[in-house]
Design a protein around this motif. Structure first.
Motif, PDB file in Angstrom:
ATOM      1  N   ILE A 140       5.489   3.271   2.304  1.00 51.05           N
ATOM      2  CA  ILE A 140       5.060   2.033   1.657  1.00 51.05           C
ATOM      3  C   ILE A 140       4.948   0.967   2.732  1.00 51.05           C
ATOM      4  CG2 ILE A 140       5.545   0.337  -0.136  1.00 51.05           C
ATOM      5  CD1 ILE A 140       7.497   2.413  -1.358  1.00 51.05           C
ATOM      6  N   THR A 141       3.795   0.313   2.831  1.00 52.46           N
ATOM      7  CA  THR A 141       3.618  -0.789   3.762  1.00 52.46           C
ATOM      8  C   THR A 141       3.533  -2.097   2.994  1.00 52.46           C
ATOM      9  OG1 THR A 141       1.197  -0.547   3.761  1.00 52.46           O
ATOM     10  CG2 THR A 141       2.422   0.657   5.440  1.00 52.46           C
ATOM     11  N   GLY A 142       4.033  -3.166   3.615  1.00 52.31           N
ATOM     12  CA  GLY A 142       4.009  -4.480   2.987  1.00 52.31           C
ATOM     13  C   GLY A 142       4.031  -5.581   4.017  1.00 52.31           C
ATOM     14  N   THR A 143       4.006  -6.830   3.541  1.00 48.66           N
ATOM     15  CA  THR A 143       4.020  -8.002   4.404  1.00 48.66           C
ATOM     16  C   THR A 143       5.181  -8.908   3.994  1.00 48.66           C
ATOM     17  OG1 THR A 143       2.575  -9.324   2.990  1.00 48.66           O
ATOM     18  CG2 THR A 143       1.510  -7.869   4.579  1.00 48.66           C
ATOM     19  N   THR A 144       5.237 -10.081   4.619  1.00 47.13           N
ATOM     20  CA  THR A 144       6.379 -10.961   4.389  1.00 47.13           C
ATOM     21  C   THR A 144       6.507 -11.405   2.938  1.00 47.13           C
ATOM     22  OG1 THR A 144       7.478 -12.970   5.178  1.00 47.13           O
ATOM     23  CG2 THR A 144       5.091 -13.052   4.990  1.00 47.13           C
ATOM     24  N   GLU A 145       5.393 -11.437   2.178  1.00 43.01           N
ATOM     25  CA  GLU A 145       5.476 -11.840   0.770  1.00 43.01           C
ATOM     26  C   GLU A 145       5.896 -10.698  -0.142  1.00 43.01           C
ATOM     27  OE1 GLU A 145       2.622 -12.243   2.538  1.00 43.01           O
ATOM     28  OE2 GLU A 145       2.692 -14.389   3.007  1.00 43.01           O
ATOM     29  N   THR A 194       0.849  -1.181   0.000  1.00 40.33           N
ATOM     30  CA  THR A 194       0.000   0.000   0.000  1.00 40.33           C
ATOM     31  C   THR A 194       0.887   1.233   0.000  1.00 40.33           C
ATOM     32  OG1 THR A 194      -1.688  -1.179   1.272  1.00 40.33           O
ATOM     33  CG2 THR A 194      -1.861   1.219   1.171  1.00 40.33           C
ATOM     34  N   ILE A 195       0.560   2.183  -0.852  1.00 46.54           N
ATOM     35  CA  ILE A 195       1.315   3.426  -0.961  1.00 46.54           C
ATOM     36  C   ILE A 195       0.509   4.531  -0.299  1.00 46.54           C
ATOM     37  CG2 ILE A 195       2.242   5.123  -2.577  1.00 46.54           C
ATOM     38  CD1 ILE A 195       2.796   2.795  -4.477  1.00 46.54           C
ATOM     39  N   HIS A 196       1.145   5.197   0.664  1.00 46.16           N
ATOM     40  CA  HIS A 196       0.500   6.253   1.439  1.00 46.16           C
ATOM     41  C   HIS A 196       1.180   7.584   1.128  1.00 46.16           C
ATOM     42  CE1 HIS A 196      -1.023   2.983   4.124  1.00 46.16           C
ATOM     43  NE2 HIS A 196       0.172   2.473   3.897  1.00 46.16           N
ATOM     44  N   ARG A 197       0.372   8.624   0.866  1.00 46.18           N
ATOM     45  CA  ARG A 197       0.852   9.988   0.666  1.00 46.18           C
ATOM     46  C   ARG A 197      -0.094  10.929   1.407  1.00 46.18           C
ATOM     47  NH1 ARG A 197      -0.196  10.408  -5.306  1.00 46.18           N
ATOM     48  NH2 ARG A 197      -1.786   8.905  -4.652  1.00 46.18           N
ATOM     49  N   PRO A 198       0.416  11.984   2.041  1.00 43.02           N
ATOM     50  CA  PRO A 198      -0.461  12.903   2.765  1.00 43.02           C
ATOM     51  C   PRO A 198      -1.517  13.512   1.838  1.00 43.02           C
ATOM     52  CG  PRO A 198       1.835  13.317   3.308  1.00 43.02           C
ATOM     53  CD  PRO A 198       1.836  12.353   2.168  1.00 43.02           C
TER      54      PRO A 198
END
Length: 242
Positions: free
Chosen positions: A104-109, A77-81
């Motif tokens: 940028i948020t992500g998981t183990t994959e 997921t891409i986060h911007r204000p």
């Protein structure tokens, strides 16, 4: 001990067997592997980013750097204000302009290749807008009429952008038609298959997971070998006078 890694004055091949992790301030449960950087003489950085089991994030400050992202696997997921969050799946890509606070948020994959460079503005052009998409939905075109070597342009061909991000796919036995020598710098990731890459006067066996740097005017040529198609993701700088 042996490795295919080779770092020279005008080019480099970074094989996965030598990857060394880095941690950066403002990152949580995320690891960066800096494949290419100005430390080797490049004008860009190319970073492999992975995340821990329970997820994490990486953060890039609002400054003069622009970022191009390619999702090798998993989701992010891409986060911007003040902007809606954007979800990307495998083969997802994004361009985030300079002067943007980016997380940028992500998981183990999740496995991301990120290109980072200082934006070169022009007084007569607007800032380039952000771009989001998936390579699986981008049409490919024959390269110089060769149906067995096909190119996908992930970003608009627009002078507001000072970089291009493309995917080049070769059928077994297909090659670049000539040894290229040009002003454009390349950062590259082998995505699939294997081949032989000429860099300068040297020839290297390359395979999926390899990162490659080519300085301006480094002679380069590629041939796909083996039974499967070979493809690579690459950056180049465009649309600016030297």
């Amino acid at each position: 001990m042996n490795t295919r890694t080779s770092v020279k004055l005008r080019h480099a091949l970074i094989a996965p067997d030598g990857h060394v992790p880095s941690s950066f301030p403002g990152w949580e449960n995320a690891t960066g592997y800096v494949m290419l950087s100005p430390g080797m003489g490049a004008c860009l950085s190319q970073i492999l980013i992975t995340f821990e089991k329970n997820g994490g994030f990486c953060h890039f400050d609002e400054d003069e750097h622009e970022h191009a992202i390619y999702l090798e696997s998993g989701s992010c997921t891409i986060h911007r204000p003040n902007e809606p969050d954007v979800e990307l799946g495998p083969t997802g890509f994004a361009f985030i302009p300079a002067e943007t606070d980016l997380r940028i948020t992500g998981t183990t994959e999740t496995r991301i290749t990120l290109f980072r460079k200082i934006f070169e503005p022009r007084h007569d052009l607007e800032f380039p807008p952000a771009v989001f998409g998936h390579a699986s939905e981008v049409a490919d075109e024959p390269f110089m009429g060769n149906e067995r070597a096909r190119l996908q342009a992930l970003l608009p061909i627009d002078p507001r952008y000072d970089l291009a991000i493309n995917i080049f796919t070769y059928q077994p036995g297909a090659t670049l038609p000539f040894v290229e020598t040009h002003i454009m710098e390349h950062g590259m990731l082998m995505l699939d298959g294997q081949g032989i890459y000429r860099l300068g006067d040297d020839y290297y066996p390359v395979e999926a997971g390899d990162a490659i740097w080519m300085a301006p005017y480094c002679p380069q040529w590629f041939a796909a070998i083996g039974d499967e198609p070979a493809s690579y993701l690459y950056y180049k700088d465009i649309h600016r006078l030297p």
